[in-house]
Design an enzyme around this catalytic site. Structure first.
Site, mmCIF file in Angstrom:
data_model
loop_
_atom_site.group_PDB
_atom_site.id
_atom_site.type_symbol
_atom_site.label_atom_id
_atom_site.label_comp_id
_atom_site.label_asym_id
_atom_site.label_seq_id
_atom_site.Cartn_x
_atom_site.Cartn_y
_atom_site.Cartn_z
ATOM 1 N N LYS A 85 0.775 -1.242 0.000
ATOM 2 C CA LYS A 85 0.000 0.000 0.000
ATOM 3 C C LYS A 85 0.807 1.294 0.000
ATOM 4 C CE LYS A 85 -4.393 -0.918 -0.203
ATOM 5 N NZ LYS A 85 -5.380 -0.080 -0.898
ATOM 6 N N ASP A 134 -9.568 0.471 5.314
ATOM 7 C CA ASP A 134 -9.801 -0.774 6.031
ATOM 8 C C ASP A 134 -8.566 -1.086 6.860
ATOM 9 O OD1 ASP A 134 -7.792 -2.214 4.347
ATOM 10 O OD2 ASP A 134 -9.225 -1.636 2.812
#
Ligand SMILES: Cc1ncc(COP(=O)(O)O)c(C=O)c1O
Length: 406
Positions: A85, A134
């Site tokens: 990420k 999330d």
């Protein structure tokens, strides 16, 4: 085949919108292109601690699955953040700050090195970035904000674990927990940003907001760029897990852009609860999944496809597959134990989804045939996270991730 892997339910469809012979077109290049990749490379490779993540060859598992080669890109090793990420979120933060500095100073080409070394700290410190997450995306935005010196506020929904929340807060971001789903948190981040004058760094796009999500995806493409350096033979198959589809689109696009019709067969992988890509490709139009979309594969628990990713994956993905949560758990254990002489690998809940789909498909005669998996196949999967949530890892695998890695 002696592999101990239970028969678990799955679904597999050909993508009716696939255009396998099409060249990488203008619509795709408007999202991801060579110039964007060059900028991602210039920025990200200058960050402290940058190194390409390892490509682990799982020869034992490949043999068991009756394929020629299985390569696992170990994103658990990325910047100590344990997932791919940061390539997206932190890069998009840097791009946002470059734009803020350009606007404030009138400089046309702001050098990213001057963002990193604090030259523009007076401008950068006045910027607040925000995101809904999330877990992994927010951590990446928070990590980038700390590295560059801007303020960061992260919204999480009720299903996000305390461990993931703490990991974000430890990076200096303010974390706000909300009732509802991930998609509710996304909407709330936009609303608050509008009210407060902050910049949203979403990892997904609707048709209005494109700049930051495009940057996020362009940053992810560096992962595929590394793959090109690491692979000595072109893969025949990519199994790519999808949440909003940003990572899958970035990887698929890079292979498509460089190989046109010779690109690998691309299979999107999702949990049943949040199969928005499966449903959307089947329907031929973006289709939301509502209700309880939470899955064990938390990073994939997204109910809406990213519009930018749609431009790439609607024509670019060959097939879509739904895998069972249990398949992800089995795969985590299998990887940690190492199959037939393979090195033990630490894979997290969403990180192993692509591999879980490959194992599920390769061990099912019908799916195997449909996906043309055979002893000539060279498969690449993206191990998109390591043990981001140590408690979950230990619970599933029965050992700590350090022990497995050692
Ligand atoms: C570990 C992991 N893998 C895969 C994904 C899916 O990425 P995307 O939402 O871009 O499809 C995510 C998303 O958060 C993730 O955290």
């Amino acid at each position: 085949m002696t592999l101990a892997f239970p028969k678990l339910p799955f679904e597999l469809i050909d993508n009716p919108g696939a255009d396998p012979s099409a060249a990488y077109g203008d619509r795709q290049a408007a999202v991801l292109n060579a110039e964007g990749l060059a900028e991602a490379r210039r920025c990200i490779t200058a960050w402290p601690g940058y190194a390409p993540t390892p490509l682990v060859e799982l020869a034992g598992l490949a043999r068991e699955l009756g394929i020629a080669r299985l390569s696992y890109k170990q994103e658990g090793a990325r910047f100590g953040l344990k997932s791919f990420k940061p390539l997206g979120g932190a890069f998009a933060v840097e791009r946002c700050l470059i734009r803020a500095v350009a606007e404030a100073t009138g400089e046309a080409d702001v050098d990213p090195a001057r963002i990193l070394d604090g030259t523009h700290a007076d401008i950068v410190s006045r910027v607040t970035v925000t995101a809904a997450t999330d877990g992994n995306h927010g951590r990446s935005v928070a990590w980038g904000s700390r590295m560059f010196g801007c303020r960061c506020v992260i919204f999480i929904n009720e299903a996000v674990s305390a461990a993931r929340e703490n990991a974000i807060a430890d990076l200096g971001a303010e974390v706000r927990r909300l009732k509802g789903s991930y998609d509710d948190a996304v909407r709330h981040a936009f609303k608050t940003a509008r009210e407060e004058g902050w910049t949203v760094i979403p990892d997904t796009s609707d048709s209005d907001i494109v700049t930051a999500p495009r940057d996020v995806m362009q940053g992810y493409a560096l992962l595929a760029d590394e793959l090109f350096e690491q692979l000595d033979a072109a893969p025949t198959h990519l199994f790519l897990q999808a949440g909003v589809g940003g990572m899958a689109a970035a990887v698929a696009a890079e292979f498509w852009r460089r190989s046109d019709a010779a690109r690998p067969m691309t299979i999107l992988v999702e949990p049943k609860q949040a199969a928005c890509w499966f449903k959307s490709l089947e329907a031929g139009e973006p289709t939301s999944v509502t209700g309880d979309i939470d899955s064990f594969m938390g990073g994939l628990s997204c109910g809406e496809c990213s519009a930018l990713a749609w431009e790439i994956l609607r024509p670019g993905a060959h097939a879509a597959m739904i895998v069972d949560d249990e398949a992800a758990k089995e795969t985590m254990r299998l990887l940690a134990n190492g199959v037939a002489g393979d090195p033990p690998v630490v894979g997290g809940e969403s990180g192993v989804a692509g591999l879980a789909a490959l194992i599920t498909a390769a061990t099912d005669p019908g799916a195997r045939e449909k996906l043309k998996l055979d002893e000539e196949s060279r498969v690449v999967v993206i191990g998109s996270e390591g043990a981001v949530d140590e408690a979950v890892f230990r619970d599933v695998v029965g050992r700590a991730s350090d022990e497995v890695a050692a």
